[in-house]
Enzyme design. Structure first.
Site, PDB file in Angstrom:
ATOM      1  N   ASP A  95       0.855  -1.185   0.000  1.00 40.36           N
ATOM      2  CA  ASP A  95       0.000   0.000   0.000  1.00 40.36           C
ATOM      3  C   ASP A  95       0.894   1.238   0.000  1.00 40.36           C
ATOM      4  O   ASP A  95       1.000   1.960   0.993  1.00 40.36           O
ATOM      5  CB  ASP A  95      -0.926  -0.021   1.216  1.00 40.36           C
ATOM      6  CG  ASP A  95      -1.994   1.043   1.128  1.00 40.36           C
ATOM      7  OD1 ASP A  95      -2.121   1.672   0.065  1.00 40.36           O
ATOM      8  OD2 ASP A  95      -2.689   1.251   2.134  1.00 40.36           O
ATOM      9  N   ASN A 202      -7.980  -1.304   6.590  1.00 43.53           N
ATOM     10  CA  ASN A 202      -8.011  -0.335   7.697  1.00 43.53           C
ATOM     11  C   ASN A 202      -8.196   1.103   7.214  1.00 43.53           C
ATOM     12  O   ASN A 202      -8.049   2.039   7.994  1.00 43.53           O
ATOM     13  CB  ASN A 202      -6.755  -0.471   8.571  1.00 43.53           C
ATOM     14  CG  ASN A 202      -5.484  -0.102   7.821  1.00 43.53           C
ATOM     15  OD1 ASN A 202      -5.513   0.246   6.640  1.00 43.53           O
ATOM     16  ND2 ASN A 202      -4.356  -0.185   8.501  1.00 43.53           N
ATOM     17  N   HIS A 203      -8.510   1.289   5.948  1.00 46.55           N
ATOM     18  CA  HIS A 203      -8.720   2.651   5.434  1.00 46.55           C
ATOM     19  C   HIS A 203     -10.072   3.195   5.903  1.00 46.55           C
ATOM     20  O   HIS A 203     -11.035   2.443   6.042  1.00 46.55           O
ATOM     21  CB  HIS A 203      -8.662   2.650   3.904  1.00 46.55           C
ATOM     22  CG  HIS A 203      -7.278   2.384   3.385  1.00 46.55           C
ATOM     23  ND1 HIS A 203      -7.010   2.115   2.078  1.00 46.55           N
ATOM     24  CD2 HIS A 203      -6.085   2.353   4.029  1.00 46.55           C
ATOM     25  CE1 HIS A 203      -5.698   1.932   1.922  1.00 46.55           C
ATOM     26  NE2 HIS A 203      -5.124   2.057   3.092  1.00 46.55           N
ATOM     27  N   HIS A 324       2.802   7.056   5.471  1.00 45.52           N
ATOM     28  CA  HIS A 324       3.552   6.175   6.361  1.00 45.52           C
ATOM     29  C   HIS A 324       4.054   4.897   5.675  1.00 45.52           C
ATOM     30  O   HIS A 324       4.475   3.971   6.369  1.00 45.52           O
ATOM     31  CB  HIS A 324       2.793   5.903   7.674  1.00 45.52           C
ATOM     32  CG  HIS A 324       1.351   5.509   7.512  1.00 45.52           C
ATOM     33  ND1 HIS A 324       0.331   6.154   8.154  1.00 45.52           N
ATOM     34  CD2 HIS A 324       0.780   4.538   6.783  1.00 45.52           C
ATOM     35  CE1 HIS A 324      -0.822   5.600   7.826  1.00 45.52           C
ATOM     36  NE2 HIS A 324      -0.578   4.607   7.002  1.00 45.52           N
ATOM     37  N   SER A 375      -8.115   2.345  16.203  1.00 43.09           N
ATOM     38  CA  SER A 375      -9.157   1.521  15.595  1.00 43.09           C
ATOM     39  C   SER A 375     -10.464   2.312  15.617  1.00 43.09           C
ATOM     40  O   SER A 375     -10.525   3.412  16.145  1.00 43.09           O
ATOM     41  CB  SER A 375      -9.285   0.207  16.351  1.00 43.09           C
ATOM     42  OG  SER A 375      -9.692   0.481  17.665  1.00 43.09           O
ATOM     43  N   MET A 376     -11.534   1.728  15.061  1.00 46.37           N
ATOM     44  CA  MET A 376     -12.791   2.466  14.889  1.00 46.37           C
ATOM     45  C   MET A 376     -13.351   3.060  16.177  1.00 46.37           C
ATOM     46  O   MET A 376     -13.886   4.139  16.166  1.00 46.37           O
ATOM     47  CB  MET A 376     -13.847   1.540  14.276  1.00 46.37           C
ATOM     48  CG  MET A 376     -13.619   1.204  12.842  1.00 46.37           C
ATOM     49  SD  MET A 376     -14.940   0.215  12.153  1.00 46.37           S
ATOM     50  CE  MET A 376     -14.801  -1.298  13.079  1.00 46.37           C
ATOM     51  N   HIS A 399       2.632   4.627  13.549  1.00 44.15           N
ATOM     52  CA  HIS A 399       1.591   5.095  12.631  1.00 44.15           C
ATOM     53  C   HIS A 399       0.181   4.727  13.066  1.00 44.15           C
ATOM     54  O   HIS A 399      -0.786   5.245  12.527  1.00 44.15           O
ATOM     55  CB  HIS A 399       1.856   4.572  11.222  1.00 44.15           C
ATOM     56  CG  HIS A 399       1.359   3.181  10.965  1.00 44.15           C
ATOM     57  ND1 HIS A 399       1.668   2.114  11.768  1.00 44.15           N
ATOM     58  CD2 HIS A 399       0.570   2.690   9.983  1.00 44.15           C
ATOM     59  CE1 HIS A 399       1.087   1.035  11.298  1.00 44.15           C
ATOM     60  NE2 HIS A 399       0.418   1.345  10.218  1.00 44.15           N
ATOM     61  N   GLY A 402      -1.849  -0.743  15.574  1.00 43.58           N
ATOM     62  CA  GLY A 402      -1.266  -2.047  15.228  1.00 43.58           C
ATOM     63  C   GLY A 402      -2.233  -3.160  15.595  1.00 43.58           C
ATOM     64  O   GLY A 402      -2.859  -3.133  16.671  1.00 43.58           O
TER      65      GLY A 402
END
Length: 476
Positions: A95, A202-203, A324, A375-376, A399, A402
DNA sequence: ATGTGC
Protein backbone atom coordinates in the site's frame (compact mmCIF):
# COMPACT_ATOMS: atom_id res chain seq x y z
CA UNK A 1 8.39 -12.04 22.18
CA UNK A 2 11.39 -14.07 23.33
CA UNK A 3 13.71 -11.44 24.87
CA UNK A 4 17.01 -13.36 24.87
CA UNK A 5 19.61 -11.55 22.80
CA UNK A 6 17.90 -8.18 23.43
CA UNK A 7 19.30 -5.58 25.83
CA UNK A 8 16.95 -2.99 27.35
CA UNK A 9 19.26 0.05 27.18
CA UNK A 10 16.51 2.58 28.05
CA UNK A 11 13.01 2.30 29.55
CA UNK A 12 11.51 2.36 26.04
CA UNK A 13 14.36 1.07 23.89
CA UNK A 14 15.64 -2.44 23.22
CA UNK A 15 18.81 -3.19 21.30
CA UNK A 16 20.08 -6.39 19.77
CA UNK A 17 23.82 -6.21 18.98
CA UNK A 18 24.75 -7.53 15.55
CA UNK A 19 25.28 -11.29 15.25
CA UNK A 20 25.81 -13.45 12.18
CA UNK A 21 25.11 -11.57 8.96
CA UNK A 22 23.72 -8.46 10.72
CA UNK A 23 25.69 -5.36 9.67
CA UNK A 24 24.15 -3.06 12.29
CA UNK A 25 22.17 -3.51 15.52
CA UNK A 26 18.40 -3.95 15.57
CA UNK A 27 16.53 -1.49 17.79
CA UNK A 28 12.91 -1.64 18.97
CA UNK A 29 11.28 1.32 20.73
CA UNK A 30 8.82 -0.17 23.22
CA UNK A 31 8.21 -0.73 26.94
CA UNK A 32 8.80 -4.15 28.48
CA UNK A 33 5.02 -4.69 28.37
CA UNK A 34 4.59 -3.99 24.63
CA UNK A 35 7.84 -5.80 23.89
CA UNK A 36 6.51 -8.94 25.59
CA UNK A 37 3.27 -8.70 23.58
CA UNK A 38 5.08 -8.22 20.28
CA UNK A 39 5.24 -11.06 17.77
CA UNK A 40 8.55 -12.99 17.63
CA UNK A 41 8.36 -12.38 13.88
CA UNK A 42 9.11 -8.67 14.47
CA UNK A 43 12.44 -9.55 16.11
CA UNK A 44 13.28 -11.97 13.32
CA UNK A 45 12.29 -9.57 10.55
CA UNK A 46 14.03 -6.50 11.95
CA UNK A 47 17.21 -8.55 12.44
CA UNK A 48 16.90 -9.68 8.79
CA UNK A 49 16.64 -6.04 7.68
CA UNK A 50 19.89 -5.34 9.56
CA UNK A 51 21.71 -7.73 7.19
CA UNK A 52 20.91 -5.75 4.03
CA UNK A 53 23.79 -4.04 2.15
CA UNK A 54 24.47 -0.36 2.85
CA UNK A 55 22.20 -0.12 5.92
CA UNK A 56 23.18 2.79 8.18
CA UNK A 57 23.16 3.04 12.00
CA UNK A 58 20.50 0.43 12.88
CA UNK A 59 17.29 -1.26 11.73
CA UNK A 60 14.45 0.23 13.79
CA UNK A 61 10.97 -0.92 14.84
CA UNK A 62 8.29 1.35 16.31
CA UNK A 63 6.09 0.47 19.33
CA UNK A 64 3.21 -0.56 17.01
CA UNK A 65 5.37 -2.99 15.00
CA UNK A 66 3.90 -6.25 13.79
CA UNK A 67 4.63 -9.01 11.29
CA UNK A 68 4.69 -7.80 7.68
CA UNK A 69 5.80 -8.98 4.25
CA UNK A 70 9.62 -9.16 4.59
CA UNK A 71 10.01 -5.97 6.65
CA UNK A 72 7.89 -5.62 9.78
CA UNK A 73 5.08 -3.07 9.61
CA UNK A 74 6.38 -0.34 11.90
CA UNK A 75 9.90 -0.71 10.48
CA UNK A 76 12.39 2.05 9.61
CA UNK A 77 15.70 1.52 7.78
CA UNK A 78 18.04 3.93 5.94
CA UNK A 79 20.51 3.03 3.22
CA UNK A 80 23.53 4.83 1.73
CA UNK A 81 23.57 4.69 -2.09
CA UNK A 82 27.36 5.16 -2.11
CA UNK A 83 27.93 2.11 0.11
CA UNK A 84 25.96 -0.39 -1.97
CA UNK A 85 22.72 0.56 -0.24
CA UNK A 86 19.49 -1.02 -1.45
CA UNK A 87 15.86 -0.19 -2.01
CA UNK A 88 13.34 -2.88 -1.10
CA UNK A 89 9.79 -3.09 -2.43
CA UNK A 90 8.93 -5.08 0.72
CA UNK A 91 10.42 -2.25 2.80
CA UNK A 92 7.72 0.09 1.50
CA UNK A 93 4.91 -2.45 1.32
CA UNK A 94 2.01 -3.04 -1.04
CA UNK A 95 0.00 0.00 0.00
CA UNK A 96 2.54 2.54 -1.26
CA UNK A 97 2.23 5.99 0.35
CA UNK A 98 -0.74 5.03 2.47
CA UNK A 99 -1.10 7.93 4.85
CA UNK A 100 -3.35 10.24 6.82
CA UNK A 101 -4.70 13.67 5.95
CA UNK A 102 -6.28 15.74 8.73
CA UNK A 103 -8.72 18.55 7.97
CA UNK A 104 -10.07 21.37 10.11
CA UNK A 105 -13.82 21.87 9.70
CA UNK A 106 -14.36 25.11 11.61
CA UNK A 107 -17.21 23.35 13.46
CA UNK A 108 -17.60 22.73 17.19
CA UNK A 109 -18.81 19.41 18.53
CA UNK A 110 -22.11 20.99 19.66
CA UNK A 111 -22.83 21.93 16.06
CA UNK A 112 -21.94 18.43 14.85
CA UNK A 113 -24.28 16.44 17.13
CA UNK A 114 -27.64 17.23 15.44
CA UNK A 115 -26.08 16.67 11.98
CA UNK A 116 -24.28 13.41 12.65
CA UNK A 117 -26.70 10.95 11.05
CA UNK A 118 -27.18 13.08 7.93
CA UNK A 119 -23.45 13.75 7.66
CA UNK A 120 -22.63 10.04 7.99
CA UNK A 121 -25.10 9.13 5.22
CA UNK A 122 -23.94 11.95 2.94
CA UNK A 123 -20.22 11.21 3.38
CA UNK A 124 -20.91 7.52 2.73
CA UNK A 125 -22.79 8.50 -0.43
CA UNK A 126 -20.12 10.90 -1.60
CA UNK A 127 -16.87 8.99 -0.90
CA UNK A 128 -16.64 5.55 -2.57
CA UNK A 129 -15.42 2.88 -0.14
CA UNK A 130 -14.77 -0.85 -0.20
CA UNK A 131 -12.91 -3.51 -2.16
CA UNK A 132 -12.68 -2.55 -5.84
CA UNK A 133 -14.54 0.71 -5.27
CA UNK A 134 -14.51 3.11 -8.22
CA UNK A 135 -15.32 6.78 -8.52
CA UNK A 136 -16.76 9.22 -11.03
CA UNK A 137 -13.31 10.05 -12.44
CA UNK A 138 -11.81 8.03 -15.28
CA UNK A 139 -8.26 8.82 -16.36
CA UNK A 140 -7.19 8.48 -20.01
CA UNK A 141 -3.51 7.45 -20.44
CA UNK A 142 -2.11 11.00 -20.78
CA UNK A 143 -4.04 12.14 -17.69
CA UNK A 144 -2.82 9.08 -15.78
CA UNK A 145 0.78 10.09 -16.53
CA UNK A 146 0.06 13.71 -15.54
CA UNK A 147 -1.41 12.47 -12.23
CA UNK A 148 1.60 10.21 -11.56
CA UNK A 149 3.93 13.20 -12.06
CA UNK A 150 1.79 15.87 -10.43
CA UNK A 151 0.23 14.29 -7.33
CA UNK A 152 -2.07 16.48 -5.23
CA UNK A 153 -0.88 19.48 -7.27
CA UNK A 154 -2.33 17.76 -10.36
CA UNK A 155 -5.62 17.23 -8.52
CA UNK A 156 -5.78 20.92 -7.52
CA UNK A 157 -5.04 21.97 -11.12
CA UNK A 158 -8.04 19.86 -12.17
CA UNK A 159 -10.33 21.65 -9.74
CA UNK A 160 -10.18 19.34 -6.71
CA UNK A 161 -9.36 21.81 -3.95
CA UNK A 162 -7.20 24.92 -3.85
CA UNK A 163 -3.48 25.65 -3.94
CA UNK A 164 -3.67 26.64 -0.26
CA UNK A 165 -4.30 22.93 0.48
CA UNK A 166 -0.89 21.99 -0.91
CA UNK A 167 1.11 24.04 1.60
CA UNK A 168 0.22 21.52 4.33
CA UNK A 169 0.96 18.38 2.28
CA UNK A 170 4.29 16.54 2.47
CA UNK A 171 6.43 17.55 -0.56
CA UNK A 172 3.84 20.32 -1.20
CA UNK A 173 1.69 17.61 -2.75
CA UNK A 174 4.07 16.68 -5.56
CA UNK A 175 6.82 14.08 -5.18
CA UNK A 176 9.67 14.88 -7.57
CA UNK A 177 11.35 12.12 -9.56
CA UNK A 178 8.26 10.09 -10.51
CA UNK A 179 8.69 8.10 -13.73
CA UNK A 180 5.30 7.18 -15.25
CA UNK A 181 7.08 5.07 -17.90
CA UNK A 182 8.24 2.76 -15.10
CA UNK A 183 4.63 2.08 -14.03
CA UNK A 184 3.19 -0.88 -15.94
CA UNK A 185 0.06 -0.59 -18.07
CA UNK A 186 -1.53 -3.16 -15.77
CA UNK A 187 -0.95 -0.92 -12.74
CA UNK A 188 -2.30 2.12 -14.61
CA UNK A 189 -5.36 0.21 -15.81
CA UNK A 190 -6.17 -0.95 -12.30
CA UNK A 191 -6.10 2.68 -11.14
CA UNK A 192 -8.02 4.12 -14.08
CA UNK A 193 -11.32 4.47 -12.18
CA UNK A 194 -10.06 4.36 -8.57
CA UNK A 195 -9.10 8.01 -8.02
CA UNK A 196 -10.98 9.54 -5.10
CA UNK A 197 -11.82 6.20 -3.45
CA UNK A 198 -11.03 4.99 0.06
CA UNK A 199 -10.46 1.29 -0.61
CA UNK A 200 -10.81 -1.34 2.10
CA UNK A 201 -9.05 -2.87 5.09
CA UNK A 202 -8.01 -0.33 7.70
CA UNK A 203 -8.72 2.65 5.43
CA UNK A 204 -11.35 5.10 6.62
CA UNK A 205 -12.68 8.62 6.71
CA UNK A 206 -13.57 9.80 10.21
CA UNK A 207 -15.25 12.86 11.65
CA UNK A 208 -13.64 13.39 15.04
CA UNK A 209 -13.79 15.67 18.05
CA UNK A 210 -10.68 17.05 19.72
CA UNK A 211 -11.45 15.51 23.10
CA UNK A 212 -8.28 16.28 25.04
CA UNK A 213 -5.27 18.56 24.67
CA UNK A 214 -1.86 17.48 26.00
CA UNK A 215 0.37 20.21 24.56
CA UNK A 216 -1.29 23.63 24.46
CA UNK A 217 1.41 25.40 22.45
CA UNK A 218 1.63 22.72 19.75
CA UNK A 219 -2.17 22.41 19.59
CA UNK A 220 -2.47 26.17 19.14
CA UNK A 221 0.16 26.10 16.37
CA UNK A 222 -1.83 23.34 14.67
CA UNK A 223 -5.05 25.34 15.12
CA UNK A 224 -6.65 22.78 17.45
CA UNK A 225 -8.80 23.50 20.51
CA UNK A 226 -10.77 21.12 22.68
CA UNK A 227 -14.25 20.56 21.18
CA UNK A 228 -13.16 21.31 17.61
CA UNK A 229 -14.39 18.96 14.88
CA UNK A 230 -11.80 17.59 12.46
CA UNK A 231 -11.78 15.02 9.66
CA UNK A 232 -9.14 12.33 9.19
CA UNK A 233 -8.71 10.55 5.86
CA UNK A 234 -6.64 7.34 5.88
CA UNK A 235 -5.95 5.74 2.49
CA UNK A 236 -3.26 5.13 -0.10
CA UNK A 237 -2.53 4.43 -3.75
CA UNK A 238 -5.17 1.69 -4.20
CA UNK A 239 -4.69 -0.83 -7.00
CA UNK A 240 -1.82 1.07 -8.61
CA UNK A 241 0.49 0.87 -5.61
CA UNK A 242 -0.45 -2.75 -5.00
CA UNK A 243 0.36 -3.70 -8.58
CA UNK A 244 3.71 -1.84 -8.50
CA UNK A 245 4.61 -3.60 -5.25
CA UNK A 246 3.67 -7.01 -6.64
CA UNK A 247 5.66 -6.58 -9.86
CA UNK A 248 8.81 -5.15 -8.30
CA UNK A 249 8.88 -7.71 -5.48
CA UNK A 250 8.98 -10.35 -8.20
CA UNK A 251 11.64 -8.50 -10.26
CA UNK A 252 13.84 -7.77 -7.23
CA UNK A 253 13.62 -11.40 -6.02
CA UNK A 254 14.84 -12.52 -9.45
CA UNK A 255 17.70 -10.02 -9.71
CA UNK A 256 19.05 -10.10 -6.12
CA UNK A 257 21.51 -12.97 -6.57
CA UNK A 258 22.97 -11.29 -9.69
CA UNK A 259 23.84 -8.27 -7.50
CA UNK A 260 25.54 -10.57 -4.99
CA UNK A 261 22.85 -9.96 -2.37
CA UNK A 262 22.25 -12.92 -0.05
CA UNK A 263 18.64 -12.66 1.12
CA UNK A 264 17.87 -14.10 4.57
CA UNK A 265 14.21 -14.15 3.47
CA UNK A 266 12.91 -14.12 -0.11
CA UNK A 267 10.33 -11.55 0.95
CA UNK A 268 13.15 -9.07 1.63
CA UNK A 269 13.77 -8.80 -2.11
CA UNK A 270 15.75 -5.65 -2.84
CA UNK A 271 18.11 -4.10 -5.40
CA UNK A 272 21.00 -1.62 -5.22
CA UNK A 273 19.72 1.97 -5.26
CA UNK A 274 21.95 2.69 -8.26
CA UNK A 275 20.89 -0.39 -10.28
CA UNK A 276 18.44 -0.11 -13.22
CA UNK A 277 15.75 -2.10 -11.39
CA UNK A 278 16.29 -0.04 -8.23
CA UNK A 279 15.96 3.22 -10.15
CA UNK A 280 12.87 1.96 -12.00
CA UNK A 281 11.27 1.01 -8.69
CA UNK A 282 12.03 4.43 -7.17
CA UNK A 283 10.48 6.12 -10.23
CA UNK A 284 7.36 3.94 -10.10
CA UNK A 285 7.06 4.22 -6.29
CA UNK A 286 7.25 8.04 -6.50
CA UNK A 287 4.43 7.87 -9.04
CA UNK A 288 2.45 5.87 -6.47
CA UNK A 289 3.27 8.50 -3.80
CA UNK A 290 1.76 11.11 -6.14
CA UNK A 291 -1.24 8.84 -6.74
CA UNK A 292 -1.89 8.54 -3.00
CA UNK A 293 -1.57 12.29 -2.42
CA UNK A 294 -3.87 12.99 -5.40
CA UNK A 295 -6.32 10.43 -4.01
CA UNK A 296 -6.43 12.12 -0.59
CA UNK A 297 -6.79 15.50 -2.34
CA UNK A 298 -9.82 14.32 -4.36
CA UNK A 299 -11.36 12.74 -1.26
CA UNK A 300 -10.90 16.12 0.46
CA UNK A 301 -12.89 17.67 -2.38
CA UNK A 302 -15.66 15.06 -1.98
CA UNK A 303 -15.67 15.61 1.79
CA UNK A 304 -16.13 19.34 1.24
CA UNK A 305 -19.08 18.61 -1.07
CA UNK A 306 -20.69 16.44 1.62
CA UNK A 307 -20.17 19.05 4.36
CA UNK A 308 -21.47 21.81 2.06
CA UNK A 309 -24.83 20.00 1.85
CA UNK A 310 -25.20 19.20 5.55
CA UNK A 311 -23.25 21.96 7.31
CA UNK A 312 -22.78 24.84 4.84
CA UNK A 313 -21.09 26.97 7.50
CA UNK A 314 -18.18 24.48 7.70
CA UNK A 315 -14.88 25.49 6.14
CA UNK A 316 -12.54 22.59 5.53
CA UNK A 317 -8.82 23.38 5.42
CA UNK A 318 -5.88 21.00 5.41
CA UNK A 319 -4.12 20.63 8.78
CA UNK A 320 -1.53 18.19 7.42
CA UNK A 321 -1.03 15.23 5.09
CA UNK A 322 1.75 12.69 5.62
CA UNK A 323 2.44 9.19 4.34
CA UNK A 324 3.55 6.18 6.36
CA UNK A 325 4.66 3.74 3.58
CA UNK A 326 7.51 5.27 1.57
CA UNK A 327 11.18 5.27 0.68
CA UNK A 328 12.54 8.82 0.51
CA UNK A 329 15.92 10.46 -0.01
CA UNK A 330 16.62 12.65 3.02
CA UNK A 331 19.57 14.27 4.76
CA UNK A 332 20.31 12.94 8.23
CA UNK A 333 23.13 13.46 10.72
CA UNK A 334 24.97 10.21 11.38
CA UNK A 335 27.63 10.55 14.07
CA UNK A 336 27.55 14.32 13.56
CA UNK A 337 28.09 14.04 9.79
CA UNK A 338 25.30 14.93 7.34
CA UNK A 339 24.53 12.12 4.91
CA UNK A 340 21.99 11.65 2.14
CA UNK A 341 20.12 8.43 2.82
CA UNK A 342 17.15 6.55 1.41
CA UNK A 343 14.86 6.09 4.39
CA UNK A 344 12.31 3.25 4.22
CA UNK A 345 9.28 3.79 6.43
CA UNK A 346 6.77 0.95 6.38
CA UNK A 347 3.90 1.55 8.74
CA UNK A 348 5.98 4.35 10.23
CA UNK A 349 5.18 8.06 9.96
CA UNK A 350 7.71 10.71 9.07
CA UNK A 351 8.01 12.79 12.25
CA UNK A 352 10.40 15.69 11.66
CA UNK A 353 11.20 17.72 14.75
CA UNK A 354 11.22 21.51 15.27
CA UNK A 355 13.31 23.52 12.83
CA UNK A 356 13.34 21.03 9.98
CA UNK A 357 13.65 22.95 6.68
CA UNK A 358 11.12 20.72 4.88
CA UNK A 359 8.26 21.83 7.17
CA UNK A 360 5.81 24.60 6.21
CA UNK A 361 7.11 27.93 7.54
CA UNK A 362 4.24 28.39 10.02
CA UNK A 363 4.82 24.95 11.58
CA UNK A 364 8.62 24.90 11.46
CA UNK A 365 9.16 26.19 14.97
CA UNK A 366 6.88 23.56 16.57
CA UNK A 367 7.55 20.48 14.40
CA UNK A 368 5.66 18.22 12.02
CA UNK A 369 2.11 17.09 12.80
CA UNK A 370 2.05 13.29 13.23
CA UNK A 371 -1.37 11.67 12.83
CA UNK A 372 -1.85 8.32 14.57
CA UNK A 373 -4.95 6.40 13.60
CA UNK A 374 -6.49 4.15 16.22
CA UNK A 375 -9.16 1.52 15.59
CA UNK A 376 -12.79 2.47 14.89
CA UNK A 377 -13.90 2.81 18.48
CA UNK A 378 -10.79 3.76 20.38
CA UNK A 379 -9.92 7.15 18.97
CA UNK A 380 -6.85 8.64 17.36
CA UNK A 381 -4.04 10.98 18.34
CA UNK A 382 -2.30 14.04 16.98
CA UNK A 383 1.39 14.14 17.85
CA UNK A 384 4.29 16.40 16.90
CA UNK A 385 7.72 15.28 15.76
CA UNK A 386 10.11 15.41 18.74
CA UNK A 387 13.40 17.30 18.70
CA UNK A 388 15.11 13.95 19.26
CA UNK A 389 13.22 12.09 16.47
CA UNK A 390 16.00 12.73 13.96
CA UNK A 391 18.68 11.00 16.02
CA UNK A 392 16.34 8.26 17.36
CA UNK A 393 14.96 6.79 14.12
CA UNK A 394 15.73 9.10 11.18
CA UNK A 395 12.80 11.37 12.06
CA UNK A 396 10.11 8.69 12.33
CA UNK A 397 7.37 7.58 14.70
CA UNK A 398 4.64 4.94 14.92
CA UNK A 399 1.59 5.09 12.63
CA UNK A 400 -1.31 3.44 14.42
CA UNK A 401 -2.43 1.05 17.09
CA UNK A 402 -1.27 -2.05 15.23
CA UNK A 403 -3.27 -5.25 15.01
CA UNK A 404 -3.24 -7.60 17.98
CA UNK A 405 -5.39 -10.23 16.25
CA UNK A 406 -5.36 -11.58 12.68
CA UNK A 407 -8.21 -10.72 10.31
CA UNK A 408 -9.16 -14.40 10.32
CA UNK A 409 -9.29 -14.54 14.12
CA UNK A 410 -11.30 -11.29 14.20
CA UNK A 411 -13.88 -12.78 11.80
CA UNK A 412 -14.31 -15.74 14.13
CA UNK A 413 -14.72 -13.46 17.15
CA UNK A 414 -17.09 -10.68 15.96
CA UNK A 415 -20.07 -10.04 13.70
CA UNK A 416 -20.00 -6.77 11.75
CA UNK A 417 -23.64 -5.95 12.49
CA UNK A 418 -23.07 -6.33 16.24
CA UNK A 419 -19.91 -4.18 16.13
CA UNK A 420 -21.83 -1.41 14.34
CA UNK A 421 -24.70 -1.57 16.88
CA UNK A 422 -22.35 -1.55 19.84
CA UNK A 423 -20.46 1.49 18.52
CA UNK A 424 -23.72 3.28 17.63
CA UNK A 425 -24.71 2.88 21.29
CA UNK A 426 -21.59 4.86 22.17
CA UNK A 427 -22.38 7.58 19.61
CA UNK A 428 -19.99 6.35 16.92
CA UNK A 429 -21.75 6.01 13.56
CA UNK A 430 -20.18 3.48 11.17
CA UNK A 431 -21.04 3.42 7.47
CA UNK A 432 -19.51 0.57 5.47
CA UNK A 433 -20.38 -1.52 2.42
CA UNK A 434 -19.00 -4.63 4.15
CA UNK A 435 -20.05 -6.24 7.45
CA UNK A 436 -17.11 -8.55 7.02
CA UNK A 437 -14.73 -5.57 6.75
CA UNK A 438 -16.21 -4.10 9.95
CA UNK A 439 -15.76 -7.41 11.81
CA UNK A 440 -12.12 -7.62 10.66
CA UNK A 441 -11.57 -4.08 11.94
CA UNK A 442 -13.36 -4.54 15.29
CA UNK A 443 -11.72 -2.36 17.97
CA UNK A 444 -10.81 -5.48 19.98
CA UNK A 445 -8.60 -6.72 17.13
CA UNK A 446 -6.20 -3.81 17.75
CA UNK A 447 -3.68 -2.96 20.43
CA UNK A 448 -4.40 -0.11 22.83
CA UNK A 449 -3.54 2.98 20.77
CA UNK A 450 -3.00 5.00 23.96
CA UNK A 451 -0.22 2.66 25.10
CA UNK A 452 1.45 2.83 21.68
CA UNK A 453 1.28 6.63 21.57
CA UNK A 454 2.52 7.02 25.16
CA UNK A 455 5.54 4.88 24.32
CA UNK A 456 6.32 6.84 21.14
CA UNK A 457 6.19 9.95 23.32
CA UNK A 458 8.35 8.50 26.11
CA UNK A 459 10.85 7.11 23.60
CA UNK A 460 11.48 10.62 22.23
CA UNK A 461 9.99 9.97 18.78
CA UNK A 462 6.91 12.22 18.84
CA UNK A 463 5.13 14.14 21.62
CA UNK A 464 1.40 13.87 22.32
CA UNK A 465 -0.58 16.96 21.29
CA UNK A 466 -4.27 15.98 21.26
CA UNK A 467 -6.65 13.06 21.45
CA UNK A 468 -9.34 12.69 18.79
CA UNK A 469 -12.65 10.95 19.55
CA UNK A 470 -14.53 9.45 16.60
CA UNK A 471 -18.13 10.42 15.84
CA UNK A 472 -18.61 9.24 12.24
CA UNK A 473 -16.55 6.63 10.40
CA UNK A 474 -16.85 5.72 6.72
CA UNK A 475 -15.08 2.41 6.46
CA UNK A 476 -13.94 0.45 3.41
C1' DA B 1 -3.07 -3.53 1.59
C1' DT B 2 -5.51 -6.11 -2.80
C1' DG B 3 -10.08 -6.61 -9.61
C1' DT B 4 -9.00 -10.30 -1.08
C1' DG B 5 -8.01 -16.86 -0.97
C1' DC B 6 -7.08 -22.93 0.65
Amino acid sequence: MELSGWVQDEAYRWRRPPTGAMRVPAVIYASAALMAEMDDKVAEQIANVATLPGIVEAAYAMPDAHWGYGFPIGGVAAFDPDLGGVVSAGGVGFDISCGVRALHTGLRVGELRPLKEALADTLFGEVPAGVGSTGAISLAPAEMDAMLEGGAAWAVARGYGTSADLVRVEEQGRMAGALPDCVSDKAKNRQRREMGTLGSGNHYLEVQEVSEIFDRAAAAAFGLAQGDVVVSIHCGSRGLGHQIGTEFLRDMAKSAAGFGIALPDRELACAPLTSPVGERYLGAMRGAINCAMANRQIITHLTRAAFARIAPEAELSVLYDVSHNTCKLEEHQVGGVPRRLFVHRKGATRAFGPGHPDLPSDLRAVGQPVMIGGSMGTGSYMLVGAATAGERAFGSACHGAGRSMSRHQALRTWRGRAVIDELAGRGILIRSPSYRGVAEEAPGAYKDVTAVVDEADQAGLARKVARLKPHVCVKG
